[in-house]
Design an enzyme around this catalytic site. Structure first.
Site, PDB file in Angstrom:
ATOM      1  N   THR A  47       0.833  -1.204   0.000  1.00 52.95           N
ATOM      2  CA  THR A  47       0.000   0.000   0.000  1.00 52.95           C
ATOM      3  C   THR A  47       0.868   1.254   0.000  1.00 52.95           C
ATOM      4  O   THR A  47       0.502   2.267  -0.594  1.00 52.95           O
ATOM      5  CB  THR A  47      -0.905  -0.012   1.262  1.00 52.95           C
ATOM      6  OG1 THR A  47      -1.628  -1.236   1.265  1.00 52.95           O
ATOM      7  CG2 THR A  47      -1.845   1.163   1.301  1.00 52.95           C
ATOM      8  N   TYR A 137       6.315 -11.876   4.545  1.00 53.09           N
ATOM      9  CA  TYR A 137       5.079 -11.311   3.971  1.00 53.09           C
ATOM     10  C   TYR A 137       4.684 -12.179   2.777  1.00 53.09           C
ATOM     11  O   TYR A 137       5.326 -12.145   1.734  1.00 53.09           O
ATOM     12  CB  TYR A 137       5.377  -9.864   3.575  1.00 53.09           C
ATOM     13  CG  TYR A 137       4.250  -9.055   2.958  1.00 53.09           C
ATOM     14  CD1 TYR A 137       2.949  -9.543   2.819  1.00 53.09           C
ATOM     15  CD2 TYR A 137       4.495  -7.767   2.502  1.00 53.09           C
ATOM     16  CE1 TYR A 137       1.944  -8.785   2.254  1.00 53.09           C
ATOM     17  CE2 TYR A 137       3.494  -6.988   1.931  1.00 53.09           C
ATOM     18  CZ  TYR A 137       2.227  -7.508   1.808  1.00 53.09           C
ATOM     19  OH  TYR A 137       1.240  -6.751   1.230  1.00 53.09           O
ATOM     20  N   LYS A 167       2.935 -12.491   7.648  1.00 55.15           N
ATOM     21  CA  LYS A 167       1.819 -11.613   7.288  1.00 55.15           C
ATOM     22  C   LYS A 167       1.150 -12.336   6.130  1.00 55.15           C
ATOM     23  O   LYS A 167       1.694 -12.411   5.021  1.00 55.15           O
ATOM     24  CB  LYS A 167       2.345 -10.235   6.875  1.00 55.15           C
ATOM     25  CG  LYS A 167       1.227  -9.252   6.703  1.00 55.15           C
ATOM     26  CD  LYS A 167       1.773  -7.846   6.653  1.00 55.15           C
ATOM     27  CE  LYS A 167       1.769  -7.278   5.252  1.00 55.15           C
ATOM     28  NZ  LYS A 167       0.455  -7.280   4.600  1.00 55.15           N
ATOM     29  N   THR A 169      -1.358 -12.909   3.494  1.00 54.40           N
ATOM     30  CA  THR A 169      -2.347 -12.289   2.609  1.00 54.40           C
ATOM     31  C   THR A 169      -2.713 -13.286   1.516  1.00 54.40           C
ATOM     32  O   THR A 169      -2.228 -13.218   0.385  1.00 54.40           O
ATOM     33  CB  THR A 169      -1.818 -10.965   2.027  1.00 54.40           C
ATOM     34  OG1 THR A 169      -1.309 -10.174   3.105  1.00 54.40           O
ATOM     35  CG2 THR A 169      -2.930 -10.184   1.343  1.00 54.40           C
ATOM     36  N   GLY A 192      -4.213 -10.844   6.320  1.00 54.42           N
ATOM     37  CA  GLY A 192      -3.836  -9.857   5.299  1.00 54.42           C
ATOM     38  C   GLY A 192      -4.968  -9.348   4.431  1.00 54.42           C
ATOM     39  O   GLY A 192      -4.898  -8.230   3.938  1.00 54.42           O
ATOM     40  N   ASP A 194      -8.417  -7.788   4.177  1.00 51.03           N
ATOM     41  CA  ASP A 194      -9.360  -7.097   5.059  1.00 51.03           C
ATOM     42  C   ASP A 194     -10.781  -7.668   4.921  1.00 51.03           C
ATOM     43  O   ASP A 194     -11.492  -7.814   5.914  1.00 51.03           O
ATOM     44  CB  ASP A 194      -9.413  -5.598   4.734  1.00 51.03           C
ATOM     45  CG  ASP A 194      -8.029  -5.004   4.551  1.00 51.03           C
ATOM     46  OD1 ASP A 194      -7.037  -5.718   4.765  1.00 51.03           O
ATOM     47  OD2 ASP A 194      -7.949  -3.817   4.182  1.00 51.03           O
ATOM     48  N   GLU A 195     -11.159  -7.950   3.673  1.00 47.99           N
ATOM     49  CA  GLU A 195     -12.521  -8.434   3.422  1.00 47.99           C
ATOM     50  C   GLU A 195     -12.749  -9.837   3.986  1.00 47.99           C
ATOM     51  O   GLU A 195     -13.853 -10.369   3.928  1.00 47.99           O
ATOM     52  CB  GLU A 195     -12.843  -8.380   1.912  1.00 47.99           C
ATOM     53  CG  GLU A 195     -11.930  -9.165   0.991  1.00 47.99           C
ATOM     54  CD  GLU A 195     -10.653  -8.411   0.607  1.00 47.99           C
ATOM     55  OE1 GLU A 195     -10.110  -7.666   1.444  1.00 47.99           O
ATOM     56  OE2 GLU A 195     -10.184  -8.614  -0.527  1.00 47.99           O
ATOM     57  N   SER A 211      -5.042  -2.331   4.123  1.00 48.06           N
ATOM     58  CA  SER A 211      -5.049  -1.004   3.510  1.00 48.06           C
ATOM     59  C   SER A 211      -6.358  -0.265   3.798  1.00 48.06           C
ATOM     60  O   SER A 211      -6.357   0.952   3.973  1.00 48.06           O
ATOM     61  CB  SER A 211      -4.847  -1.112   1.999  1.00 48.06           C
ATOM     62  OG  SER A 211      -5.996  -1.664   1.386  1.00 48.06           O
TER      63      SER A 211
HETATM   64  C1  NAY Z   1       0.497  -3.879   2.500  1.00 50.55           C
HETATM   65  O1  NAY Z   1       1.619  -4.312   2.643  1.00 50.55           O
HETATM   66  O2  NAY Z   1       0.285  -2.782   2.065  1.00 50.55           O
HETATM   67  C2  NAY Z   1      -0.633  -4.705   2.864  1.00 50.55           C
HETATM   68  O3  NAY Z   1      -0.566  -5.491   3.753  1.00 50.55           O
HETATM   69  C3  NAY Z   1      -1.836  -4.511   2.117  1.00 50.55           C
HETATM   70  C4  NAY Z   1      -2.881  -5.553   2.255  1.00 50.55           C
HETATM   71  C5  NAY Z   1      -3.839  -5.320   1.142  1.00 50.55           C
HETATM   72  N1  NAY Z   1      -3.490  -6.128   0.018  1.00 50.55           N
HETATM   73  C6  NAY Z   1      -3.356  -5.682  -1.224  1.00 50.55           C
HETATM   74  C7  NAY Z   1      -3.017  -6.679  -2.243  1.00 50.55           C
HETATM   75  O4  NAY Z   1      -3.490  -4.532  -1.511  1.00 50.55           O
HETATM   76  O5  NAY Z   1      -5.484  -4.611   2.631  1.00 50.55           O
HETATM   77  C8  NAY Z   1      -5.239  -5.522   1.604  1.00 50.55           C
HETATM   78  C9  NAY Z   1      -6.205  -5.255   0.471  1.00 50.55           C
HETATM   79  O6  NAY Z   1      -6.021  -3.985  -0.083  1.00 50.55           O
HETATM   80  C10 NAY Z   1      -7.638  -5.347   0.931  1.00 50.55           C
HETATM   81  O7  NAY Z   1      -7.849  -6.575   1.553  1.00 50.55           O
HETATM   82  C11 NAY Z   1      -8.586  -5.175  -0.243  1.00 50.55           C
HETATM   83  O8  NAY Z   1      -8.506  -6.294  -1.083  1.00 50.55           O
END
Ligand code: NAY
Length: 298
Positions: A47, A137, A167, A169, A192, A194-195, A211
């Site tokens: 982000t 990550y 982390k 995701t 990781g 959010d949804e 994010s």
């Molecule tokens: C980072 O390092 O910025 C994050 O951890 C961001 C995590 C986000 N992943 C991505 C691919 O952007 O917050 C999530 C994401 O935006 C959110 O789940 C919406 O899909």
């Protein structure tokens, strides 16, 4: 083992009209997140557009966040990238600044083809910040690297003394469960996506990095608190709010581009993204604003 238990916004890097870092926004941004109850900040991650920044810029942005936060909440520095020497330099720098933990994404251009290669890449980076907690990550949707993280923990736990967790995701919750339960629950596995915070919490995650927490922390606090209180109906309703928000940002170029536009609407001007993410127009911001009103975002 150090365990994070709270909501940690993955912060945007504010840029000005010329594309330079807009340091003036970092202090009000930090104050806003702290006032809203953030547990920490994850700086220069995906982000934060770390992949579009120089090493010197990443250092200066982290310095600004450490100063702005001033010990009030945790600071986790993301130092990952494709060049191991740069990652080591960033890890040393972050450690000297006194951050609380370090994270690094897997190298995503010339990719590790095995867990052994991934551990070998991380090992000196983690050593450069020891004894600080080090987080791998894992974000296959961005890196294209989808190695078995349970095997990574088995090997990494032997070779990286300060490996503290992942982390995580990914929506592979079977793998997340295995990682959370590995070796008696020794590692800290952070949610990781959010949804899917509620899903991660259901299988044992107690910390999340996201994010969308930047502008809708209240929604995630509702998920977190309701889950901890055993009120699943309330937690599901709040998770639906998050899904609605994520749908809107997907319509506007995803979490980073769409999210930066929302930041402007909530009073912290993070500017445009750097290319290859296109700048947004005033008309697009107006449309985004309308879509947010439709879902009751305030
Ligand atoms: C980072 O390092 O910025 C994050 O951890 C961001 C995590 C986000 N992943 C991505 C691919 O952007 O917050 C999530 C994401 O935006 C959110 O789940 C919406 O899909």
């Amino acid at each position: 083992m150090f365990k994070l238990s709270g909501l940690i916004p993955a912060v945007f890097t504010p840029f000005d009209k010329t594309g330079a870092i807009n340091f003036s926004q970092i202090q009000p941004y930090a104050d806003k997140l702290i006032a809203e109850g953030a547990y920490g900040v994850f700086v220069c991650g995906s982000t934060g557009e770390c992949t579009s920044m120089t090493v010197a810029e990443r250092k200066s942005v982290l310095e600004a966040w450490v100063k702005a936060v001033a010990g009030r909440i945790l600071v986790i520095a993301h130092v990952g990238g494709t060049c191991q020497a740069d990652c080591i330099e960033l890890a040393r720098h972050a450690t000297e600044l006194g951050v609380n933990a370090i994270g690094a994404v897997a190298p995503f251009y010339l990719k590790p083809g095995s867990v052994e290669e991934l551990v070998a890449f991380y090992k000196p980076i983690a050593a450069a910040c020891a004894p600080l907690p080090f987080y791998a990550y894992h974000i296959p949707s961005m890196t294209g690297i989808n190695l078995p993280m349970i095997e990574f923990l088995k090997k990494g736990s032997k070779e990286i003394p300060n490996l503290n967790g992942i982390k995580f995701t990914s929506n592979n919750f079977m793998e997340m469960i295995e990682c959370i339960r590995f070796d008696g629950g020794r590692f800290d596995i952070l949610n990781g996506f959010d949804e899917m915070l509620l899903c991660g919490m259901a299988v044992g995650a107690r910390g999340g990095v996201g994010s969308t927490y930047n502008y809708s922390l209240r929604t995630y606090q509702k998920i977190y608190d309701a889950f901890m209180a055993g009120d699943l109906e309330q937690a599901r309703a709040a998770q639906q709010e998050s899904v609605d928000i994520v749908h809107v940002i997907i319509n506007h170029g995803g979490g980073i581009r769409g999210g930066k536009a929302i930041m402007k609407l909530v009073g912290i001007d993070c500017g445009d993204c750097r290319l290859p993410l296109a700048p947004y127009t005033e008309a697009e911001i107006a449309r985004l604003d309308e879509e947010l009103r439709e879902i009751g975002f305030n």
